[in-house]
Design a protein around this motif. Structure first.
Motif, PDB file in Angstrom:
ATOM      1  N   ARG A 180     -10.648  10.591   3.294  1.00  0.00           N
ATOM      2  CA  ARG A 180      -9.866   9.627   4.061  1.00  0.00           C
ATOM      3  C   ARG A 180     -10.771   8.618   4.764  1.00  0.00           C
ATOM      4  O   ARG A 180     -10.498   7.424   4.787  1.00  0.00           O
ATOM      5  CB  ARG A 180      -9.027  10.388   5.083  1.00  0.00           C
ATOM      6  CG  ARG A 180      -8.012   9.548   5.834  1.00  0.00           C
ATOM      7  CD  ARG A 180      -7.242  10.447   6.778  1.00  0.00           C
ATOM      8  NE  ARG A 180      -6.615   9.727   7.860  1.00  0.00           N
ATOM      9  CZ  ARG A 180      -5.355   9.294   7.856  1.00  0.00           C
ATOM     10  NH1 ARG A 180      -4.596   9.518   6.811  1.00  0.00           N
ATOM     11  NH2 ARG A 180      -4.870   8.649   8.894  1.00  0.00           N
ATOM     12  N   ARG A 186      -7.417  11.829  -3.334  1.00  0.00           N
ATOM     13  CA  ARG A 186      -6.605  12.433  -2.284  1.00  0.00           C
ATOM     14  C   ARG A 186      -5.224  12.818  -2.801  1.00  0.00           C
ATOM     15  O   ARG A 186      -4.710  13.894  -2.516  1.00  0.00           O
ATOM     16  CB  ARG A 186      -6.460  11.450  -1.115  1.00  0.00           C
ATOM     17  CG  ARG A 186      -7.639  11.470  -0.179  1.00  0.00           C
ATOM     18  CD  ARG A 186      -7.393  10.591   1.013  1.00  0.00           C
ATOM     19  NE  ARG A 186      -7.810   9.216   0.787  1.00  0.00           N
ATOM     20  CZ  ARG A 186      -7.368   8.174   1.494  1.00  0.00           C
ATOM     21  NH1 ARG A 186      -6.478   8.360   2.448  1.00  0.00           N
ATOM     22  NH2 ARG A 186      -7.801   6.962   1.231  1.00  0.00           N
ATOM     23  N   LEU A 234      -8.207   7.036  -2.848  1.00  0.00           N
ATOM     24  CA  LEU A 234      -6.763   7.257  -2.854  1.00  0.00           C
ATOM     25  C   LEU A 234      -6.325   8.248  -3.927  1.00  0.00           C
ATOM     26  O   LEU A 234      -5.554   9.175  -3.663  1.00  0.00           O
ATOM     27  CB  LEU A 234      -6.030   5.925  -3.064  1.00  0.00           C
ATOM     28  CG  LEU A 234      -5.842   5.042  -1.824  1.00  0.00           C
ATOM     29  CD1 LEU A 234      -5.315   3.672  -2.226  1.00  0.00           C
ATOM     30  CD2 LEU A 234      -4.907   5.717  -0.839  1.00  0.00           C
ATOM     31  N   HIS A 253      -3.346  -1.252  -5.080  1.00  0.00           N
ATOM     32  CA  HIS A 253      -4.787  -1.375  -4.900  1.00  0.00           C
ATOM     33  C   HIS A 253      -5.465  -1.749  -6.216  1.00  0.00           C
ATOM     34  O   HIS A 253      -6.552  -2.312  -6.246  1.00  0.00           O
ATOM     35  CB  HIS A 253      -5.355  -0.057  -4.389  1.00  0.00           C
ATOM     36  CG  HIS A 253      -6.767  -0.157  -3.909  1.00  0.00           C
ATOM     37  ND1 HIS A 253      -7.108  -0.774  -2.735  1.00  0.00           N
ATOM     38  CD2 HIS A 253      -7.928   0.263  -4.462  1.00  0.00           C
ATOM     39  CE1 HIS A 253      -8.427  -0.720  -2.575  1.00  0.00           C
ATOM     40  NE2 HIS A 253      -8.934  -0.097  -3.607  1.00  0.00           N
ATOM     41  N   LEU A 256       0.993   7.484  -1.295  1.00  0.00           N
ATOM     42  CA  LEU A 256      -0.366   7.318  -1.837  1.00  0.00           C
ATOM     43  C   LEU A 256      -0.308   6.636  -3.201  1.00  0.00           C
ATOM     44  O   LEU A 256      -1.101   5.733  -3.497  1.00  0.00           O
ATOM     45  CB  LEU A 256      -1.069   8.676  -1.956  1.00  0.00           C
ATOM     46  CG  LEU A 256      -1.629   9.263  -0.657  1.00  0.00           C
ATOM     47  CD1 LEU A 256      -2.231  10.640  -0.908  1.00  0.00           C
ATOM     48  CD2 LEU A 256      -2.702   8.346  -0.077  1.00  0.00           C
ATOM     49  N   ARG A 283       0.231   2.996  -2.868  1.00  0.00           N
ATOM     50  CA  ARG A 283      -1.000   2.311  -2.464  1.00  0.00           C
ATOM     51  C   ARG A 283      -1.999   2.231  -3.609  1.00  0.00           C
ATOM     52  O   ARG A 283      -2.716   1.240  -3.757  1.00  0.00           O
ATOM     53  CB  ARG A 283      -1.637   3.010  -1.264  1.00  0.00           C
ATOM     54  CG  ARG A 283      -0.860   2.762   0.033  1.00  0.00           C
ATOM     55  CD  ARG A 283      -1.469   3.501   1.199  1.00  0.00           C
ATOM     56  NE  ARG A 283      -2.840   3.117   1.470  1.00  0.00           N
ATOM     57  CZ  ARG A 283      -3.702   3.861   2.183  1.00  0.00           C
ATOM     58  NH1 ARG A 283      -3.309   5.014   2.685  1.00  0.00           N
ATOM     59  NH2 ARG A 283      -4.937   3.444   2.396  1.00  0.00           N
ATOM     60  N   GLU A 284      -2.051   3.287  -4.403  1.00  0.00           N
ATOM     61  CA  GLU A 284      -2.925   3.246  -5.588  1.00  0.00           C
ATOM     62  C   GLU A 284      -2.546   2.073  -6.477  1.00  0.00           C
ATOM     63  O   GLU A 284      -3.397   1.345  -6.980  1.00  0.00           O
ATOM     64  CB  GLU A 284      -2.779   4.533  -6.412  1.00  0.00           C
ATOM     65  CG  GLU A 284      -3.543   5.717  -5.863  1.00  0.00           C
ATOM     66  CD  GLU A 284      -3.322   6.943  -6.739  1.00  0.00           C
ATOM     67  OE1 GLU A 284      -3.931   7.031  -7.812  1.00  0.00           O
ATOM     68  OE2 GLU A 284      -2.513   7.832  -6.341  1.00  0.00           O
ATOM     69  N   ASP A 337      -9.932   3.332   0.749  1.00  0.00           N
ATOM     70  CA  ASP A 337      -9.016   3.230  -0.376  1.00  0.00           C
ATOM     71  C   ASP A 337      -9.590   3.681  -1.715  1.00  0.00           C
ATOM     72  O   ASP A 337      -8.848   4.008  -2.632  1.00  0.00           O
ATOM     73  CB  ASP A 337      -8.525   1.775  -0.503  1.00  0.00           C
ATOM     74  CG  ASP A 337      -7.492   1.437   0.563  1.00  0.00           C
ATOM     75  OD1 ASP A 337      -7.103   2.358   1.306  1.00  0.00           O
ATOM     76  OD2 ASP A 337      -7.085   0.268   0.645  1.00  0.00           O
TER      77      ASP A 337
END
Lengths: 137, 137
Positions: A87, A97, A94, B136, B129, B132-133, A91
């Motif tokens: 974390r 995670r 990501l 991104h 997540l 966001r991936e 990014d």
DNA sequence: ATAAAACCTGGAGTTCACTCCAGGTCAAGG
DNA sequence: CCTTGACCTGGAGTGAACTCCAGGTTTTAT
């Protein structure tokens, strides 16, 4: 040079800065436990004010709440430390995670199944005790 | 003067007498843990042969298996000790034991609900997540 | 009969997850 | 300014649940 925030009232900036006591109240963790989590790497990089006192951000609070979920669902401490490290790296981690969480989710699913089995067995055990109670008088 | 039982083959009597090693294998507990459970009162009154070695009965084995269920579902140690004591007192305690199990069952139900909530939250976290991936790259 | 494997007891050591303490420093109200 | 309460660090202490000795006895297979 100091954030002019008094008791959770973010007056000027939006980055609220909670004291350790306030975080303790909001999370249910003790103050000692919060410091302990920081020591073992679950909760690094909590900011300090000019006097060296901890000031928690909303981001910190979010992380603590996720942490508690992971802890409550039995994620091993080493994995939580690993997750915390990822974390902090931003990014770029990501995907890793997400994969960790998906692994954990599968583990939790198995745990749930096991608990449901235990529940059924308990039910049976209770029924058998009841039967014995009846025939016992 | 000794039960002539070799490796789980109850030849003469029906009261099979397992060695500590056999019980360890069948329960998944270690030999040390079995002795430890006896020390702390979870597993009292395991019989001994003439040489002082433990001989476990089917009754003992049943109890150990229930014990493991209770442990795995989070029953506090003190309660398990209490339950063990009641069990030793025979049929007079049947009702009290059933009530204990019913209490525990309710606790387990709550725990299950909580875990299901955690599961849902995890799911959401994973979804976020993923989003966001995607954005991104 | 005897060597190797299994077992015994009592007690010390380990890991985890906190919790508490000592001896200071910092912050807030009057 | 001064007091009181909140916070700091480093380290020791706690309780649960095992786990691992040491030193000695028993069982089992050859």
């Amino acid at each position: 040079m100091e954030t002019p925030v008094t008791v959770a009232t973010a007056t000027t900036t939006e980055t609220l800065a909670l004291t350790i006591q306030q975080v303790a109240q909001q999370t249910g963790l003790s103050i000692d436990t919060l410091r302990y989590y920081e020591r073992i790497g679950l909760l690094e990089s909590v900011g300090r004010n000019s006097g060296g006192h901890r000031r928690y951000t909303a981001h910190d609070l979010d992380w603590i709440k996720l942490l508690l979920r992971l802890r409550d669902t039995g994620m091993p401490r080493a994995q939580m430390v690993r997750f915390a490290q990822l974390r902090r790296q931003g990014d770029a981690t990501l995907t890793e995670r997400r994969l960790m969480l998906e692994d954990h989710q599968r583990a939790l699913e198995q745990r749930l199944e096991q608990l449901h089995q235990h529940m059924a067995a308990l039910q049976q055990k209770i029924a058998r005790l009841k039967a014995r109670e009846a025939e016992h008088g």
